[in-house]
Design a protein around this motif. Structure first.
Motif, PDB file in Angstrom:
ATOM      1  N   MET A  80      34.224  47.311  44.992  1.00 51.74           N
ATOM      2  CA  MET A  80      32.768  47.088  45.087  1.00 51.74           C
ATOM      3  C   MET A  80      32.385  45.624  44.909  1.00 51.74           C
ATOM      4  SD  MET A  80      31.589  49.846  46.174  1.00 51.74           S
ATOM      5  CE  MET A  80      29.932  49.199  46.342  1.00 51.74           C
ATOM      6  N   GLN A  81      33.223  44.873  44.216  1.00 53.56           N
ATOM      7  CA  GLN A  81      32.946  43.437  44.085  1.00 53.56           C
ATOM      8  C   GLN A  81      32.986  42.779  45.463  1.00 53.56           C
ATOM      9  OE1 GLN A  81      35.409  42.052  40.914  1.00 53.56           O
ATOM     10  NE2 GLN A  81      34.363  40.074  40.859  1.00 53.56           N
ATOM     11  N   ALA A  82      34.004  43.147  46.252  1.00 54.79           N
ATOM     12  CA  ALA A  82      34.122  42.588  47.609  1.00 54.79           C
ATOM     13  C   ALA A  82      32.982  43.105  48.494  1.00 54.79           C
ATOM     14  CB  ALA A  82      35.482  42.963  48.212  1.00 54.79           C
ATOM     15  N   PHE A  83      32.633  44.367  48.352  1.00 50.28           N
ATOM     16  CA  PHE A  83      31.513  44.922  49.128  1.00 50.28           C
ATOM     17  C   PHE A  83      30.254  44.084  48.864  1.00 50.28           C
ATOM     18  CE2 PHE A  83      32.312  49.520  50.579  1.00 50.28           C
ATOM     19  CZ  PHE A  83      33.686  49.401  50.551  1.00 50.28           C
ATOM     20  N   ASN A  84      29.966  43.857  47.578  1.00 52.97           N
ATOM     21  CA  ASN A  84      28.750  43.121  47.210  1.00 52.97           C
ATOM     22  C   ASN A  84      28.804  41.684  47.712  1.00 52.97           C
ATOM     23  OD1 ASN A  84      27.521  45.298  45.937  1.00 52.97           O
ATOM     24  ND2 ASN A  84      28.518  44.867  43.984  1.00 52.97           N
ATOM     25  N   ALA A  85      29.972  41.068  47.552  1.00 56.12           N
ATOM     26  CA  ALA A  85      30.103  39.657  47.958  1.00 56.12           C
ATOM     27  C   ALA A  85      29.844  39.490  49.451  1.00 56.12           C
ATOM     28  CB  ALA A  85      31.486  39.140  47.585  1.00 56.12           C
ATOM     29  N   HIS A  86      30.177  40.502  50.239  1.00 50.60           N
ATOM     30  CA  HIS A  86      30.038  40.386  51.700  1.00 50.60           C
ATOM     31  C   HIS A  86      28.874  41.205  52.247  1.00 50.60           C
ATOM     32  CE1 HIS A  86      33.739  38.023  52.363  1.00 50.60           C
ATOM     33  NE2 HIS A  86      34.079  38.598  51.214  1.00 50.60           N
ATOM     34  N   GLY A  87      28.035  41.720  51.355  1.00 47.84           N
ATOM     35  CA  GLY A  87      26.844  42.454  51.806  1.00 47.84           C
ATOM     36  C   GLY A  87      27.163  43.748  52.522  1.00 47.84           C
ATOM     37  N   VAL A  88      28.293  44.374  52.150  1.00 49.07           N
ATOM     38  CA  VAL A  88      28.664  45.654  52.780  1.00 49.07           C
ATOM     39  C   VAL A  88      28.158  46.792  51.885  1.00 49.07           C
ATOM     40  CG1 VAL A  88      30.598  47.133  53.485  1.00 49.07           C
ATOM     41  CG2 VAL A  88      30.696  44.654  53.875  1.00 49.07           C
ATOM     42  N   LEU A  89      27.472  47.756  52.491  1.00 49.34           N
ATOM     43  CA  LEU A  89      26.982  48.904  51.737  1.00 49.34           C
ATOM     44  C   LEU A  89      28.088  49.950  51.593  1.00 49.34           C
ATOM     45  CD1 LEU A  89      24.406  50.385  50.541  1.00 49.34           C
ATOM     46  CD2 LEU A  89      24.308  51.549  52.759  1.00 49.34           C
ATOM     47  N   GLY A  90      28.277  50.447  50.363  1.00 53.27           N
ATOM     48  CA  GLY A  90      29.164  51.588  50.136  1.00 53.27           C
ATOM     49  C   GLY A  90      28.301  52.816  49.865  1.00 53.27           C
ATOM     50  N   THR A  91      28.726  53.974  50.328  1.00 52.96           N
ATOM     51  CA  THR A  91      28.009  55.220  50.023  1.00 52.96           C
ATOM     52  C   THR A  91      29.016  56.284  49.601  1.00 52.96           C
ATOM     53  OG1 THR A  91      28.097  56.115  52.278  1.00 52.96           O
ATOM     54  CG2 THR A  91      26.209  54.698  51.756  1.00 52.96           C
ATOM     55  N   ASN A  92      28.528  57.298  48.878  1.00 49.90           N
ATOM     56  CA  ASN A  92      29.408  58.393  48.427  1.00 49.90           C
ATOM     57  C   ASN A  92      28.692  59.736  48.614  1.00 49.90           C
ATOM     58  OD1 ASN A  92      27.529  58.121  46.349  1.00 49.90           O
ATOM     59  ND2 ASN A  92      29.024  58.451  44.730  1.00 49.90           N
ATOM     60  N   THR A  93      29.315  60.815  48.135  1.00 49.40           N
ATOM     61  CA  THR A  93      28.735  62.158  48.357  1.00 49.40           C
ATOM     62  C   THR A  93      28.556  62.912  47.037  1.00 49.40           C
ATOM     63  OG1 THR A  93      30.932  63.120  48.733  1.00 49.40           O
ATOM     64  CG2 THR A  93      29.706  62.379  50.680  1.00 49.40           C
ATOM     65  N   PRO A  94      27.617  62.481  46.195  1.00 51.17           N
ATOM     66  CA  PRO A  94      27.392  63.193  44.934  1.00 51.17           C
ATOM     67  C   PRO A  94      26.665  64.518  45.147  1.00 51.17           C
ATOM     68  CG  PRO A  94      25.782  61.445  45.187  1.00 51.17           C
ATOM     69  CD  PRO A  94      26.706  61.349  46.381  1.00 51.17           C
ATOM     70  N   ASP A  95      26.556  65.273  44.098  1.00 52.80           N
ATOM     71  CA  ASP A  95      25.746  66.503  43.989  1.00 52.80           C
ATOM     72  C   ASP A  95      26.233  67.693  44.802  1.00 52.80           C
ATOM     73  OD1 ASP A  95      24.007  65.487  42.057  1.00 52.80           O
ATOM     74  OD2 ASP A  95      22.911  64.387  43.595  1.00 52.80           O
ATOM     75  N   VAL A  96      26.505  67.493  46.099  1.00 49.93           N
ATOM     76  CA  VAL A  96      26.872  68.658  46.928  1.00 49.93           C
ATOM     77  C   VAL A  96      28.147  69.339  46.429  1.00 49.93           C
ATOM     78  CG1 VAL A  96      25.683  67.980  49.035  1.00 49.93           C
ATOM     79  CG2 VAL A  96      28.004  67.140  48.636  1.00 49.93           C
ATOM     80  N   LEU A  97      28.940  68.628  45.618  1.00 50.72           N
ATOM     81  CA  LEU A  97      30.202  69.224  45.165  1.00 50.72           C
ATOM     82  C   LEU A  97      30.180  69.641  43.696  1.00 50.72           C
ATOM     83  CD1 LEU A  97      30.892  66.577  43.625  1.00 50.72           C
ATOM     84  CD2 LEU A  97      32.479  66.032  45.426  1.00 50.72           C
ATOM     85  N   ASN A  98      29.052  69.471  43.015  1.00 53.83           N
ATOM     86  CA  ASN A  98      29.031  69.720  41.562  1.00 53.83           C
ATOM     87  C   ASN A  98      29.495  71.127  41.190  1.00 53.83           C
ATOM     88  OD1 ASN A  98      27.911  67.214  41.336  1.00 53.83           O
ATOM     89  ND2 ASN A  98      25.849  67.915  40.803  1.00 53.83           N
ATOM     90  N   GLU A  99      28.888  72.123  41.803  1.00 54.92           N
ATOM     91  CA  GLU A  99      29.163  73.509  41.392  1.00 54.92           C
ATOM     92  C   GLU A  99      30.572  73.947  41.782  1.00 54.92           C
ATOM     93  OE1 GLU A  99      27.098  75.141  39.417  1.00 54.92           O
ATOM     94  OE2 GLU A  99      25.631  73.514  39.515  1.00 54.92           O
ATOM     95  N   THR A 100      30.982  73.540  42.990  1.00 60.15           N
ATOM     96  CA  THR A 100      32.331  73.904  43.456  1.00 60.15           C
ATOM     97  C   THR A 100      33.401  73.273  42.567  1.00 60.15           C
ATOM     98  OG1 THR A 100      31.546  74.150  45.709  1.00 60.15           O
ATOM     99  CG2 THR A 100      33.893  73.715  45.442  1.00 60.15           C
ATOM    100  N   THR A 101      33.168  72.019  42.185  1.00 61.55           N
ATOM    101  CA  THR A 101      34.147  71.319  41.352  1.00 61.55           C
ATOM    102  C   THR A 101      34.156  71.911  39.935  1.00 61.55           C
ATOM    103  OG1 THR A 101      33.796  69.364  42.698  1.00 61.55           O
ATOM    104  CG2 THR A 101      34.859  69.013  40.575  1.00 61.55           C
TER     105      THR A 101
END
Ligand code: GLV
Length: 326
Positions: A80-101
């Motif tokens: 994420m340090q490199a993402f921020n330094a180069h203005g690249v957005l990272g995204t993830n997939t929270p919540d949809v897996l809470n109950e299954t996990t």
């Protein structure tokens, strides 16, 4: 058309969704090493990644890259340090897996406490000759003390299930959760040391970071009860696997249930010599419906992050939203 890379085979209809907006370079084959991922990213505007490493070299070598979408809630595979330094957005997939996990954490904890796989191996090996009063006696879940390390969304879903089993819930987290959540879950905050001493079943649900590396090592294992179980549904590296193998071998704790490993899929093969472990290949979120929801959410993030679709410019799950402001 913008160009996107997809790092692993995924649901064909999700690839088709991406093709409505982008020129798609979809990798079809075994997981690629970091340098090959970097090569494929070099001319891309975006990427759909499923846990593969995206480090500083890959980011630096991809001048057009704007969005990297992870099909996972954990994103320790991103620098994420490199993402921020180069203005690249990272995204993830929270919540949809809470109950299954949380379901899976429960299944793994129960299988570990009640020696399900160990006894199945015995049956499959043709060793079952007669009933015995002490065959595969394990420890009870109901009425015992659950220790949850990491009381985020999945930890809370896990703790909620303890009510039906009449368990006492203690938890440790970087910070205490809101009082109304503690009340709802009937959960008591404890220091890590206190939790390890008191819990009958410890479940790890913390994200991996430098701070959570080896949250459970030799010292922590000595604090646990000899009858206790340890379940890890979080990330490899949160447990010191060599120390755990040693503790399991010596009977310092009763058993462990592990869905994640240091260096996976090249996990420490010494685990295979032990009978008091339940081992699964990182499948806690793997229900058909949830994997589909994760893939579609990862696609939503990529499409919106690259300025397309109904949520153009407003992806649902930015990890570093500040880059969107620039
Ligand atoms: C799986 O491990 C995830 O982080 O979603």
């Amino acid at each position: 058309m913008k160009k996107v890379f997809v790092s692993r085979p995924i649901f064909p209809d999700v690839i088709e969704r991406l093709k409505q907006y982008f020129e798609v370079d979809a990798h079809d084959g075994p997981a690629l090493p970091a340098d090959k991922i970097a090569e494929r990213l070099a001319d891309k505007d975006g990427a759909f990644i499923a846990g593969d490493p995206v480090g500083a070299k890959a980011i630096e070598g991809a001048p057009n890259l704007k969005v990297v979408s992870n099909m996972a809630v954990g994103y320790n595979n991103f620098d994420m340090q490199a993402f921020n330094a180069h203005g690249v957005l990272g995204t993830n997939t929270p919540d949809v897996l809470n109950e299954t996990t949380a379901d899976f954490g429960w299944a793994l904890m129960m299988a570990t406490a009640r020696r399900i796989t160990e006894s199945e191996h015995y049956l499959r090996a043709g060793k079952w000759q007669e009933w015995s009063y002490d065959a595969f006696t394990g420890s009870d879940i109901h009425g015992s003390t659950l220790g949850v390390i990491g009381m985020g969304r999945i930890g809370q879903a896990l703790a909620r299930r303890a009510r039906g089993f009449n368990m006492r819930v203690i938890y440790h987290n970087r910070s205490r959760v809101a009082p109304e959540i503690e009340t709802e879950l009937n959960a008591e905050y404890a220091s890590k040391e206190d939790l390890l001493k008191r819990a009958d079943h410890v479940v790890l649900v913390v994200p991996y970071s430098r701070e959570s590396h080896h949250t459970i090592g030799a010292t922590e294992l000595t604090l646990m009860k000899p009858s206790a179980t340890l379940t890890n549904i979080a990330r490899g590296g949160i447990v010191d696997d060599a120390a755990l193998i040693d503790a399991l071998r010596r009977g310092q704790i009763a058993a462990a249930g592990l869905d994640v490993f240091e260096g996976e899929p090249n996990f420490n093969r010494d685990f295979l010599t032990l009978t008091n472990v339940v081992l699964t290949p990182h499948i806690a979120s793997a229900s058909e419906a949830t994997r589909r929801a994760m893939a579609n959410l990862a696609a939503d993030n990529l499409i919106a992050g690259l300025g397309e679709g109904p949520r153009a410019g407003n992806p649902p799950n930015p990890i570093n939203p500040d880059v969107l402001k620039k």
